[in-house]
Design a protein around this motif. Structure first.
Motif, PDB file in Angstrom:
ATOM      1  N   MET A 117       0.831  -1.298   0.062  1.00  0.00           N
ATOM      2  CA  MET A 117       0.152  -0.119  -0.047  1.00  0.00           C
ATOM      3  C   MET A 117       0.766   1.428   0.027  1.00  0.00           C
ATOM      4  SD  MET A 117      -2.852  -1.267  -0.061  1.00  0.00           S
ATOM      5  CE  MET A 117      -4.043  -2.695   0.448  1.00  0.00           C
ATOM      6  N   GLY A 118       1.128   1.660   1.219  1.00  0.00           N
ATOM      7  CA  GLY A 118       1.948   3.120   1.203  1.00  0.00           C
ATOM      8  C   GLY A 118       3.156   2.773   1.323  1.00  0.00           C
ATOM      9  N   THR A 119       4.286   3.583   1.316  1.00  0.00           N
ATOM     10  CA  THR A 119       5.641   3.732   1.411  1.00  0.00           C
ATOM     11  C   THR A 119       6.250   4.754   1.504  1.00  0.00           C
ATOM     12  OG1 THR A 119       7.612   2.718   0.394  1.00  0.00           O
ATOM     13  CG2 THR A 119       5.942   3.955  -1.276  1.00  0.00           C
ATOM     14  N   ASP A 120       7.425   4.597   2.374  1.00  0.00           N
ATOM     15  CA  ASP A 120       8.606   5.811   2.623  1.00  0.00           C
ATOM     16  C   ASP A 120       9.712   5.139   2.084  1.00  0.00           C
ATOM     17  OD1 ASP A 120       9.380   8.408   2.997  1.00  0.00           O
ATOM     18  OD2 ASP A 120       8.475   8.577   5.033  1.00  0.00           O
ATOM     19  N   PHE A 121      10.660   6.241   2.045  1.00  0.00           N
ATOM     20  CA  PHE A 121      12.031   5.723   1.402  1.00  0.00           C
ATOM     21  C   PHE A 121      13.109   6.614   2.199  1.00  0.00           C
ATOM     22  CE2 PHE A 121      13.915   4.058  -2.870  1.00  0.00           C
ATOM     23  CZ  PHE A 121      14.960   3.518  -2.391  1.00  0.00           C
ATOM     24  N   GLN A 122      13.350   6.586   3.317  1.00  0.00           N
ATOM     25  CA  GLN A 122      14.294   7.217   4.071  1.00  0.00           C
ATOM     26  C   GLN A 122      15.139   6.354   4.867  1.00  0.00           C
ATOM     27  OE1 GLN A 122      14.380  10.624   3.809  1.00  0.00           O
ATOM     28  NE2 GLN A 122      12.671  11.056   2.652  1.00  0.00           N
ATOM     29  N   ASP A 123      16.117   6.882   5.343  1.00  0.00           N
ATOM     30  CA  ASP A 123      17.204   6.223   6.337  1.00  0.00           C
ATOM     31  C   ASP A 123      16.578   6.123   7.703  1.00  0.00           C
ATOM     32  OD1 ASP A 123      19.537   5.462   7.388  1.00  0.00           O
ATOM     33  OD2 ASP A 123      20.603   7.171   7.582  1.00  0.00           O
ATOM     34  N   TYR A 124      16.317   4.985   8.237  1.00  0.00           N
ATOM     35  CA  TYR A 124      15.658   4.840   9.394  1.00  0.00           C
ATOM     36  C   TYR A 124      16.786   4.511  10.632  1.00  0.00           C
ATOM     37  CZ  TYR A 124      15.932  -0.170   9.943  1.00  0.00           C
ATOM     38  OH  TYR A 124      16.419  -1.695  10.283  1.00  0.00           O
ATOM     39  N   ASP A 125      17.901   4.033  10.218  1.00  0.00           N
ATOM     40  CA  ASP A 125      18.930   3.494  11.211  1.00  0.00           C
ATOM     41  C   ASP A 125      20.018   4.603  11.149  1.00  0.00           C
ATOM     42  OD1 ASP A 125      19.944   2.903   8.812  1.00  0.00           O
ATOM     43  OD2 ASP A 125      20.310   0.764   9.312  1.00  0.00           O
ATOM     44  N   ASN A 126      19.892   5.708  10.425  1.00  0.00           N
ATOM     45  CA  ASN A 126      21.085   6.799  10.520  1.00  0.00           C
ATOM     46  C   ASN A 126      22.617   6.156  10.309  1.00  0.00           C
ATOM     47  OD1 ASN A 126      19.196   8.538  11.415  1.00  0.00           O
ATOM     48  ND2 ASN A 126      19.753   8.560  13.542  1.00  0.00           N
ATOM     49  N   ASP A 127      22.336   5.369   9.190  1.00  0.00           N
ATOM     50  CA  ASP A 127      23.559   5.241   8.659  1.00  0.00           C
ATOM     51  C   ASP A 127      24.220   5.603   7.373  1.00  0.00           C
ATOM     52  OD1 ASP A 127      22.182   3.770   6.926  1.00  0.00           O
ATOM     53  OD2 ASP A 127      23.007   1.711   7.059  1.00  0.00           O
ATOM     54  N   GLY A 128      23.218   6.586   6.952  1.00  0.00           N
ATOM     55  CA  GLY A 128      23.369   7.457   5.735  1.00  0.00           C
ATOM     56  C   GLY A 128      22.942   6.712   4.496  1.00  0.00           C
ATOM     57  N   TRP A 129      22.427   5.672   4.741  1.00  0.00           N
ATOM     58  CA  TRP A 129      21.833   4.796   3.192  1.00  0.00           C
ATOM     59  C   TRP A 129      20.209   4.876   3.629  1.00  0.00           C
ATOM     60  CZ3 TRP A 129      24.767   3.495  -0.696  1.00  0.00           C
ATOM     61  CH2 TRP A 129      26.122   3.810  -0.559  1.00  0.00           C
ATOM     62  N   GLU A 130      19.519   5.221   2.395  1.00  0.00           N
ATOM     63  CA  GLU A 130      18.073   5.372   2.564  1.00  0.00           C
ATOM     64  C   GLU A 130      17.392   3.986   2.587  1.00  0.00           C
ATOM     65  OE1 GLU A 130      19.496   9.033   1.032  1.00  0.00           O
ATOM     66  OE2 GLU A 130      19.952   6.843   0.547  1.00  0.00           O
ATOM     67  N   ASP A 131      16.240   3.756   3.437  1.00  0.00           N
ATOM     68  CA  ASP A 131      15.989   2.348   3.710  1.00  0.00           C
ATOM     69  C   ASP A 131      14.429   2.404   2.976  1.00  0.00           C
ATOM     70  OD1 ASP A 131      18.254   1.425   5.096  1.00  0.00           O
ATOM     71  OD2 ASP A 131      17.564   2.923   6.771  1.00  0.00           O
ATOM     72  N   LEU A 132      13.574   1.219   3.035  1.00  0.00           N
ATOM     73  CA  LEU A 132      12.250   1.274   2.595  1.00  0.00           C
ATOM     74  C   LEU A 132      11.462   0.501   3.658  1.00  0.00           C
ATOM     75  CD1 LEU A 132      12.865   0.179  -1.133  1.00  0.00           C
ATOM     76  CD2 LEU A 132      11.545   2.135  -0.490  1.00  0.00           C
ATOM     77  N   HIS A 133      10.189   1.295   3.828  1.00  0.00           N
ATOM     78  CA  HIS A 133       9.130   0.747   4.733  1.00  0.00           C
ATOM     79  C   HIS A 133       7.925   0.761   3.968  1.00  0.00           C
ATOM     80  CE1 HIS A 133       6.105   1.325   7.960  1.00  0.00           C
ATOM     81  NE2 HIS A 133       6.605   0.240   7.881  1.00  0.00           N
ATOM     82  N   LEU A 134       6.831  -0.245   3.975  1.00  0.00           N
ATOM     83  CA  LEU A 134       5.910  -0.175   3.275  1.00  0.00           C
ATOM     84  C   LEU A 134       4.745  -0.865   4.291  1.00  0.00           C
ATOM     85  CD1 LEU A 134       5.297  -3.168   0.676  1.00  0.00           C
ATOM     86  CD2 LEU A 134       7.543  -2.674   1.557  1.00  0.00           C
ATOM     87  N   THR A 135       3.484  -0.573   3.921  1.00  0.00           N
ATOM     88  CA  THR A 135       2.284  -1.164   4.569  1.00  0.00           C
ATOM     89  C   THR A 135       1.732  -2.279   3.908  1.00  0.00           C
ATOM     90  OG1 THR A 135       0.872   0.519   3.919  1.00  0.00           O
ATOM     91  CG2 THR A 135       1.872   0.778   6.278  1.00  0.00           C
ATOM     92  N   ALA A 136       1.093  -3.338   4.671  1.00  0.00           N
ATOM     93  CA  ALA A 136       0.374  -4.154   3.788  1.00  0.00           C
ATOM     94  C   ALA A 136      -0.839  -4.723   4.648  1.00  0.00           C
ATOM     95  CB  ALA A 136       1.193  -5.190   3.490  1.00  0.00           C
ATOM     96  N   LEU A 137      -1.725  -5.812   4.223  1.00  0.00           N
ATOM     97  CA  LEU A 137      -2.792  -6.144   5.055  1.00  0.00           C
ATOM     98  C   LEU A 137      -2.408  -7.220   6.238  1.00  0.00           C
ATOM     99  CD1 LEU A 137      -5.414  -6.708   2.441  1.00  0.00           C
ATOM    100  CD2 LEU A 137      -5.012  -4.662   3.541  1.00  0.00           C
ATOM    101  N   ALA A 138      -3.275  -7.348   7.054  1.00  0.00           N
ATOM    102  CA  ALA A 138      -3.169  -8.404   8.210  1.00  0.00           C
ATOM    103  C   ALA A 138      -2.603  -9.679   7.729  1.00  0.00           C
ATOM    104  CB  ALA A 138      -4.321  -8.476   8.943  1.00  0.00           C
ATOM    105  N   GLY A 139      -1.529 -10.169   8.614  1.00  0.00           N
ATOM    106  CA  GLY A 139      -0.972 -11.316   8.349  1.00  0.00           C
ATOM    107  C   GLY A 139       0.274 -11.201   7.365  1.00  0.00           C
ATOM    108  N   GLU A 140       0.388 -10.206   6.753  1.00  0.00           N
ATOM    109  CA  GLU A 140       1.585  -9.965   5.939  1.00  0.00           C
ATOM    110  C   GLU A 140       2.766  -9.107   6.666  1.00  0.00           C
ATOM    111  OE1 GLU A 140      -0.908  -9.989   1.611  1.00  0.00           O
ATOM    112  OE2 GLU A 140      -0.634  -8.337   2.716  1.00  0.00           O
ATOM    113  N   THR A 141       2.331  -8.345   7.732  1.00  0.00           N
ATOM    114  CA  THR A 141       3.306  -7.419   8.326  1.00  0.00           C
ATOM    115  C   THR A 141       3.478  -6.157   7.680  1.00  0.00           C
ATOM    116  OG1 THR A 141       5.461  -8.370   7.659  1.00  0.00           O
ATOM    117  CG2 THR A 141       4.416  -9.427   9.341  1.00  0.00           C
ATOM    118  N   PHE A 142       4.070  -5.301   8.081  1.00  0.00           N
ATOM    119  CA  PHE A 142       4.501  -4.067   7.233  1.00  0.00           C
ATOM    120  C   PHE A 142       6.001  -4.095   7.017  1.00  0.00           C
ATOM    121  CE2 PHE A 142       1.139  -1.426   9.581  1.00  0.00           C
ATOM    122  CZ  PHE A 142       0.125  -1.840   9.009  1.00  0.00           C
TER     123      PHE A 142
END
Length: 557
Positions: free
Chosen positions: A318-343
């Motif tokens: 579904m939705g997504t964001d493309f930023q550095d979550y762990d502060n190592d200088g490299w952009e990471d990916l996160h997305l949402t999905a439905l129940a049973g699929e995790t995010f």
């Protein structure tokens, strides 16, 4: 490479908007690290005058479009320094026409002090058709933020005239309708200084061919599964710089990839100086379009490890964001999905690929029973680590009849703690009691206090405005890049503050857009020694000794 350094605030155009916290002293304990601040939100939509209700036009026929809207955009349409809010809206079914005021898209002017006024009519943004997504960006580099509205076989490009009104230039600009677009995003893929447009298309559907899904013998009709519909390729429009666009989808290598696109996010994930695009797909593998720098893209999601999670099965991206979550200088990916699929959460390995960290970060367990739409990486407690906010709800309004999870769900906030793990702070933050059908969302500091607020679109009920009322123990900085050789919005600019990195993009969430600069939480820092800026043009700048708790505008040199 010689990197210009600037000490004078006048050189970079520093603008102070939150003097309340400037110059405050920090305790000796705070000076040693981040302040521990409990996150607290309160829904103030009604008091703020944000009275928008999204009408997705539910019918007994269960037309497929009813389940998928909709998005919003946060951007400063009138140039007064305060982010305004635009909502997409539905239409009557099966005609897909806005037959009454209840179906109008809505624009709310931010009047300050968390008060908003509906300016839809004067701004000329009521819209046409069944709108889905919104993308904000100054495509003509005139200093006024424009708006693209994606819809079901009908799109709009609204040019901001700079006088409080918008002009529909869709046909004149050469933007073609006809396909069901769920979202869109602005980025300068060819680095010519003009923003280009990627339109994210979903599936082939018409009201005339509306199959019956569910248990027909018992008369139980449900929304169909995406597998019953053929997918569509996305569309890439190159900005010619004269107000018109050309469809370069085929030439750029985008048209040959058939998906069921829901949202898009941009980042230079491999640090080669070119913006890449990640597209979430619904129940089929995601796309990662790597920018080759010659006007073409390679679709490498499978090779990069982000096409599907480690399970090997596609999820309902579904939705997504493309930023550095762990502060190592490299952009990471996160997305949402439905129940049973995790995010799913994918960590950039700095070698051209990603490693899934959904389980090791704690998100696997925390999100297994949730269904999410909007996904945002935002430092809601200003401690210097990007947290996760998700707008939640199931896609099937009858899911509760057969499964434990409900159609209406509360939003979630996951606090980013040391070691790359997340903690569920939903209940403590005051979000758990607001159960609704959430879809798109946008994030910005709406009242100028340095704390990020969140607006969420809700189907059939008043939109939510989550005012961030967390304790102001930690400092912050918002950087707004203004390109001169690059695009004026500075989209694609990477800004580094210490070990934090952010990429300037307005494409975030689900079918939504947030155009309000780059926000950094500073913890106990009263001053930032260095703000490093890398422009899309390749130029680099350094701004030194910047006081905390303000908005700065950095102009490309």
């Amino acid at each position: 490479m010689n990197i210009p350094r600037y000490r004078s605030a006048a050189v970079v155009g520093l603008v102070l908007i939150a003097s309340t916290y400037v110059g405050r002293s920090f305790s000796s304990a705070a000076a040693q690290g981040r302040q521990a601040a409990a996150v607290q939100f309160r829904n103030v939509a009604e008091a703020a005058g944000l009275n928008f209700v999204h009408h997705h036009s539910p019918t007994p026929e269960k037309y497929y479009v009813e389940s998928a809207p909709g998005g919003l955009a946060i951007f400063d349409y009138n140039g007064d320094g305060r982010p305004d809010v635009f909502f997409t809206n539905g239409a009557q079914l099966p005609s897909l026409e806005k037959t009454s005021d209840s179906y109008a898209n809505r624009l709310y002017r931010n009047d300050g002090q968390m008060k908003f006024t509906d300016v839809t009519e004067t701004a000329g943004v009521r819209g046409v058709g069944y709108a889905m997504g919104a993308a904000a960006g100054d495509y003509d580099n005139d200093g006024h933020v424009d708006l693209f509205v994606a819809g079901v076989r009908r799109h709009q490009l609204l040019r901001n005239l700079g006088n409080g009104r918008f002009d529909d230039v869709t046909d004149k600009a050469g933007i073609v309708s006809g396909e069901w677009a769920a979202a869109a995003g602005w980025f300068d893929y060819d680095a010519d200084g003009h923003l280009d447009l990627l339109v994210v298309n979903y599936v082939q559907w018409t009201a005339a061919i509306n199959r019956y899904c569910g248990d027909q013998a018992r008369g139980v009709r449900t929304y169909c599964h995406p597998r019953f519909f053929q997918g569509l390729p996305n569309r890439l429009y190159r900005n010619r710089g004269d107000g018109s666009f050309e469809d370069v989808s085929a030439r750029a290598g985008v048209l040959s990839h058939i998906g069921k696109g829901m949202s898009v996010a941009f980042a230079d994930y491999d640090h080669d100086g070119r913006l890449d695009a990640f597209v979430t797909n619904d129940t089929v593998p995601n796309f990662l379009f790597r920018n080759k720098g010659d006007g073409t893209f390679s679709e490498i999601a499978l090779l990069a490890g982000v096409a599907v999670p480690e399970s090997g099965r596609p999820v309902s991206g579904m939705g997504t964001d493309f930023q550095d979550y762990d502060n190592d200088g490299w952009e990471d990916l996160h997305l949402t999905a439905l129940a049973g699929e995790t995010f799913p959460l994918f960590r950039n390995d700095a070698k051209g690929a990603f490693m899934e960290t959904t389980q090791s970060s704690g998100l696997g367990k925390l999100t297994a029973k949730l269904s999410g739409w909007c996904a945002v990486m935002a430092d809601v407690d200003n401690d210097g680590r990007k947290d996760l906010f998700t707008a939640n709800s199931h896609a099937n309004d009858r899911i509760g009849e057969t499964q434990a999870e409900g159609w209406k769900q509360a939003n979630s906030v996951f606090i980013n703690e040391a070691g790359g793990r997340f903690r569920d702070a939903t209940a403590d933050a005051g979000l758990a009691s607001a159960v609704a059908v959430h879809r798109g969302c946008g994030v910005a500091d709406l009242d100028g206090d340095g704390r990020l607020d969140i607006v969420v679109l809700v189907l059939g009920e008043r939109a939510e405005l989550w005012h961030n009322q967390s304790a102001p123990a930690n400092g912050w900085l918002i950087v707004r890049p203004v390109g001169t050789k690059s695009n004026r919005d500075g989209i694609g600019t990477r800004v580094s503050i210490g070990n934090q990195v952010r990429t300037m993009t307005t494409a975030v969430g689900y079918a939504s857009s947030s155009h309000a600069g780059m926000h950094f939480g500073l913890g106990a820092q009263a001053e930032v020694p260095r703000v490093e800026v890398q422009w899309p043009s390749g130029a680099r700048q350094v701004v030194e000794n910047v006081k905390a708790n303000q908005v700065i505008e950095v102009k490309e040199r």
